[in-house]
Write a protein that holds these residues in place. Structure first.
Motif: not given
Length: 130
Positions: A35-60
């Motif tokens: 979201d370039k307007i709010k400057r937010e990233l939602v990232v899916q981290l997929c570690p080997e053998g693990g369940k995906p984890v969501t990471i949120f990054v925001r710039v303000y």
């Protein structure tokens, strides 16, 4: 965790682009929403053998500079208290979650080093973190 850079204004679009470049360069990460307007990233981290984890990054903006935040989904953060479960025989289930937390912590360390380098090359200083 959040880091705040103070002293001068920054082009937040450039700072946001640096965060986006970092995650695009990581093998086990996939950006799922930008979201370039709010400057937010939602990232899916997929570690080997693990369940995906969501990471949120925001710039303000802040009153004296700008801030970048990095946070993992709450379910994973709650696993930090998993050592209590080992007392009740659930340790085997918690071990995998703690391995994922360790992976996230290493990723976050690399992220802050990368962002500090990106911002420093633009003439800003890292002043505080929380």
């Amino acid at each position: 965790m959040r880091y705040r850079w103070t002293g001068r204004e920054a082009n937040l679009d450039d700072v946001f682009s640096a965060a986006e470049r970092f995650f695009n360069s990581q093998e086990l990460c996939k950006i799922s929403r930008v979201d370039k307007i709010k400057r937010e990233l939602v990232v899916q981290l997929c570690p080997e053998g693990g369940k995906p984890v969501t990471i949120f990054v925001r710039v303000y903006n802040t009153t004296d500079g700008f801030e970048v935040s990095f946070s993992a989904e709450k379910m994973v953060i709650l696993c930090k208290m998993g050592f209590l479960s080992t007392m009740f025989g659930a340790g085997i289930f918690i071990k995998d979650k703690l391995d994922v937390m360790s992976f996230i912590n290493r990723l976050e360390e690399r992220f802050w080093l990368y962002m500090n380098d990106a911002v420093s090359s633009s003439g800003f200083n890292l002043s505080s973190h929380s």
